[in-house]
Design a protein around this motif. Structure first.
Motif, PDB file in Angstrom:
ATOM      1  N   SER A 115      35.705 123.555 -62.277  1.00  0.00           N
ATOM      2  CA  SER A 115      34.301 123.524 -61.853  1.00  0.00           C
ATOM      3  C   SER A 115      34.157 124.313 -60.565  1.00  0.00           C
ATOM      4  O   SER A 115      35.000 124.236 -59.669  1.00  0.00           O
ATOM      5  N   PRO A 116      33.040 125.093 -60.433  1.00  0.00           N
ATOM      6  CA  PRO A 116      32.869 125.877 -59.206  1.00  0.00           C
ATOM      7  C   PRO A 116      32.666 125.013 -57.972  1.00  0.00           C
ATOM      8  O   PRO A 116      32.868 125.469 -56.853  1.00  0.00           O
ATOM      9  N   SER A 117      32.262 123.762 -58.149  1.00  0.00           N
ATOM     10  CA  SER A 117      32.019 122.901 -56.990  1.00  0.00           C
ATOM     11  C   SER A 117      33.299 122.215 -56.493  1.00  0.00           C
ATOM     12  O   SER A 117      33.314 121.597 -55.432  1.00  0.00           O
ATOM     13  N   ALA A 118      34.376 122.307 -57.307  1.00  0.00           N
ATOM     14  CA  ALA A 118      35.615 121.624 -56.895  1.00  0.00           C
ATOM     15  C   ALA A 118      36.281 122.376 -55.777  1.00  0.00           C
ATOM     16  O   ALA A 118      36.462 123.568 -55.851  1.00  0.00           O
ATOM     17  N   GLN A 119      36.658 121.700 -54.744  1.00  0.00           N
ATOM     18  CA  GLN A 119      37.332 122.301 -53.601  1.00  0.00           C
ATOM     19  C   GLN A 119      38.800 121.935 -53.663  1.00  0.00           C
ATOM     20  O   GLN A 119      39.169 120.789 -53.889  1.00  0.00           O
ATOM     21  N   PRO A 120      39.658 122.926 -53.516  1.00  0.00           N
ATOM     22  CA  PRO A 120      41.100 122.625 -53.551  1.00  0.00           C
ATOM     23  C   PRO A 120      41.498 121.734 -52.371  1.00  0.00           C
ATOM     24  O   PRO A 120      41.229 122.037 -51.229  1.00  0.00           O
ATOM     25  N   SER A 121      42.160 120.655 -52.692  1.00  0.00           N
ATOM     26  CA  SER A 121      42.655 119.748 -51.651  1.00  0.00           C
ATOM     27  C   SER A 121      44.090 120.085 -51.327  1.00  0.00           C
ATOM     28  O   SER A 121      44.718 120.917 -51.996  1.00  0.00           O
ATOM     29  N   ARG A 122      44.583 119.495 -50.314  1.00  0.00           N
ATOM     30  CA  ARG A 122      45.973 119.744 -49.927  1.00  0.00           C
ATOM     31  C   ARG A 122      46.917 119.312 -51.030  1.00  0.00           C
ATOM     32  O   ARG A 122      47.928 119.987 -51.281  1.00  0.00           O
ATOM     33  N   ARG A 123      46.552 118.203 -51.678  1.00  0.00           N
ATOM     34  CA  ARG A 123      47.443 117.726 -52.737  1.00  0.00           C
ATOM     35  C   ARG A 123      47.507 118.716 -53.885  1.00  0.00           C
ATOM     36  O   ARG A 123      48.568 118.987 -54.439  1.00  0.00           O
ATOM     37  N   ARG A 124      46.315 119.269 -54.227  1.00  0.00           N
ATOM     38  CA  ARG A 124      46.284 120.247 -55.307  1.00  0.00           C
ATOM     39  C   ARG A 124      47.023 121.522 -54.909  1.00  0.00           C
ATOM     40  O   ARG A 124      47.660 122.174 -55.738  1.00  0.00           O
ATOM     41  N   MET A 125      46.948 121.905 -53.673  1.00  0.00           N
ATOM     42  CA  MET A 125      47.655 123.088 -53.208  1.00  0.00           C
ATOM     43  C   MET A 125      49.161 122.879 -53.314  1.00  0.00           C
ATOM     44  O   MET A 125      49.903 123.785 -53.746  1.00  0.00           O
ATOM     45  N   LEU A 126      49.619 121.656 -52.914  1.00  0.00           N
ATOM     46  CA  LEU A 126      51.047 121.365 -53.040  1.00  0.00           C
ATOM     47  C   LEU A 126      51.476 121.370 -54.510  1.00  0.00           C
ATOM     48  O   LEU A 126      52.560 121.859 -54.867  1.00  0.00           O
TER      49      LEU A 126
END
Length: 636
Positions: A115-126
């Motif tokens: 979704s375009p509104s979803a912002q990557p979180s630190r957990r998702r980045m890891l």
């Protein structure tokens, strides 16, 4: 245009294509036109095969899902066909962080877009970093091939500048018109002014006048030359016509007609081709050359001449003969005594009739010999007397020399060369020139540039005639009458552009078989001989030699190209056949087993002076490899 409207139009086009209402090329062109530009300036289009969205990332088209349903209309019309843009494919490099606002990520065709509104979180980045490490390990352990297949959509080719896109235009072929048309062109016809008729009125002969002696007088070329204006003439080629026939019809030379139309190969004129007819050469009677003129001597005569008229008949006066005295012959003295005996005379002996000497022979000859162990033919070339025999190769048959003897065409029958091939007389410079293993009996064009052949490559058991138009590109085309391919086999290309072959009347009377001929450019075919067994033609000038079993066994015959002058050249209980003409057209070589084994024999063109040249030291195969399906060839 919005994404929803483009998707709807795609479904409509897809339904029309699946129902058969819309051709494939039109479907592909219209799908390419359904391009949408979103608010960020990125171009989107639908994949014609999968119906999924693709976005252009600045380098190439990749599968993705639109971030939103909005978008502005692309500059091209929705219905206008537009080719898929080709972009250079960049070198693979690690992904770089995108500037804000970040564009939608490039995804595999089986992954869903976030979704375009979803912002990557630190957990998702890891988690993403961990996934990247796992993928790198798979690349190292599994190899580059597994990684490429996974990254490139399991082997589906990504459009590149050097490949055709799945939505590219499809090439179409427009056949030539099947029906030949003839367009008559009015031409200026020179007329001859008739001489005035003789007067029917009796005239008096004028009194004799002194006439000088005969003095030759030359007419002035300038004063007597008459210019004949010839309008430009054109002619449309009809079915079955050759360039030589058209030239003879208009009283021009073949070379002049070919030069006027830029024709390099007189054998390949096409039905419906419009030819420009050059002006005919002016005859001498027009006064273009100096002609001696003689003044006759007039003899004086006192009589009055009367000319005969159609309505009255002049009566010639006859004089009464004057009686003359009859002379009485004197008595002839009689000789008394014995009559003298006349002296004997010498009777001349009859002169011996000279026997014509055989024509001098020269050149080389190509022939084949069956190898029973290998189960195929071996191709040889030797001098015409059999000396200098050279083995060119195994698995080649039905050879024919080019007219200059510097190149040889044959039917390849090996694993490495199973199509028509060309080679030099020593067996080198070997090249395949056709595409099908069924192609057979190659025969050179008059200029030695291309070959005619026969083939059963259609798979229906019927042999058809064709021409290899491009010896390097293996471009082949059938010889047709109208839209139908000529059925026949064993072609021989004559010097005047006609192709003579063995076949049957496949359009009308299927039982009428023998030798036929047709123009190399196609058209109507003409029956030449009338026996089903007539085959293996070989031409020289306007005469064709062939073999036939019409008289019970295989013999050699010859016939004129108009069907006249049929003559049997050999006559014995053995088998004679596979004739080939000498380069000078004075002799015919053939194979025969009359001496107990197969050998090359030769005779004059009239059939006289038959003699053996050399033995083949072998024989022929059977069935498809029977000797009647082979060929020999004689060249300079």
């Amino acid at each position: 245009m919005r994404f929803q409207e483009a998707k709807r139009r795609f479904r409509e086009l897809e339904a029309s294509f699946l129902s058969g209402e819309l051709p494939e090329d039109e479907f592909l062109n219209r799908v390419v036109g359904l391009q949408v530009t979103d608010e960020e300036g990125r171009r989107w289009m639908l994949n014609a095969r999968t119906g999924r969205w693709m976005v252009h990332d600045g380098r190439q088209w990749v599968f993705a899902e639109p971030a939103r349903a909005g978008g502005s209309l692309h500059e091209s019309s929705i219905e206008a066909p537009m080719p898929l843009p080709r972009q250079p494919e960049p070198e693979p490099r690690p992904a770089e962080p995108a500037p804000a606002p970040a564009p939608p990520p490039i995804l595999h065709r089986d992954q869903a877009a976030p979704s375009p509104s979803a912002q990557p979180s630190r957990r998702r980045m890891l988690l993403g970093f961990f996934v990247a490490l796992v993928a790198l390990g798979c690349l190292v352990s599994g190899g580059a091939a597994t990684w490429v297949l996974f990254l490139r959509n399991l082997g589906e080719a990504t459009p590149t500048p050097g490949e055709l896109s799945p939505v590219a235009l499809v090439e179409t072929y427009t056949p030539r018109p099947a029906t030949a048309t003839y367009t008559p062109t009015p031409t200026a016809t020179p007329s001859r002014t008739p001489r005035p008729p003789a007067s029917a009125t009796p005239t008096d002969t004028p009194p004799a006048t002194a006439t000088p002696r005969i003095t030759p007088t030359l007419a002035s070329p300038t004063a007597s030359a008459t210019t004949v204006a010839t309008a430009a003439r054109t002619y449309t080629v009809r079915a079955g016509e050759t360039l030589s026939e058209i030239a003879a019809r208009f009283d021009v030379s073949v070379n002049a007609l070919a030069a006027a139309n830029g024709i390099s190969n007189a054998a390949l004129i096409q039905v419906g081709q419009v030819l420009t007819i050059p002006p005919s050469p002016a005859p001498d009677v027009l006064g273009t050359t100096a002609t001696p003129t003689w003044t006759p001597i007039v003899l004086s005569t006192p009589t009055r001449l009367t000319s005969v008229t159609p309505t009255s008949t002049a009566t010639r006066a006859t004089s009464t003969p004057t009686p003359t005295a009859t002379r009485t012959p004197s008595p002839t003295p009689t000789r008394i005594g014995p009559t003298p005996t006349p002296a004997p005379t010498n009777t001349p002996r009859p002169a011996n009739t000279p026997v014509p000497k055989p024509a001098a022979l020269s050149g080389k000859i190509a022939f084949t010999v069956w190898d029973p162990i290998a189960g195929d033919y071996v191709l040889y070339v030797s001098r015409i007397d059999g000396s200098g025999r050279n083995r060119l190769g195994q698995g080649f048959r039905q050879p024919q020399f080019r007219q200059d003897g510097n190149l040889l065409a044959a039917n390849g029958d090996t694993a490495n060369y199973e199509h028509l091939v060309t080679m030099d007389p020593s067996g080198g410079d070997l090249h395949e020139v056709s595409n099908y293993i069924e192609d057979a009996y190659p025969s050179w064009s008059p200029d030695g540039a291309i070959v005619a052949y026969s083939s059963t490559s259609w798979g229906d058991g019927q042999s058809r005639l064709g021409i290899v138009h491009d010896m390097f590109g293996k471009s082949q085309e059938w010889i047709r009458t109208g839209a139908t391919e000529i059925r026949g086999e064993y072609p021989f290309w004559l010097a005047d552009g006609r192709v003579v072959y063995h076949g049957c009347d496949f359009l009308v009377d299927h039982a009428a078989c023998g030798l036929f001929w047709v123009g190399a450019g196609g058209g109507a075919y003409v029956r030449l001989t009338t026996h089903n067994s007539d085959t293996a033609p070989s031409g020289s000038g306007a005469r064709v030699a062939f073999m036939s079993a019409r008289d019970g066994n295989w013999e050699v015959y010859s016939v004129n190209m108009d069907g006249s002058g049929l003559k049997r050249l050999t006559s014995n209980a053995a088998q004679d056949g596979l004739p080939t003409w000498s380069p000078d057209g004075k002799s015919i070589a053939f194979v025969s087993n009359r001496d107990g084994g197969w050998a090359i024999w030769v005779m004059d063109a009239s059939g006289s002076n038959q003699r053996k040249l050399f033995s083949l030291n072998g024989g022929y195969g059977s069935g498809e490899y029977d000797w009647t399906r082979e060929r020999i060839s004689w060249a300079p």
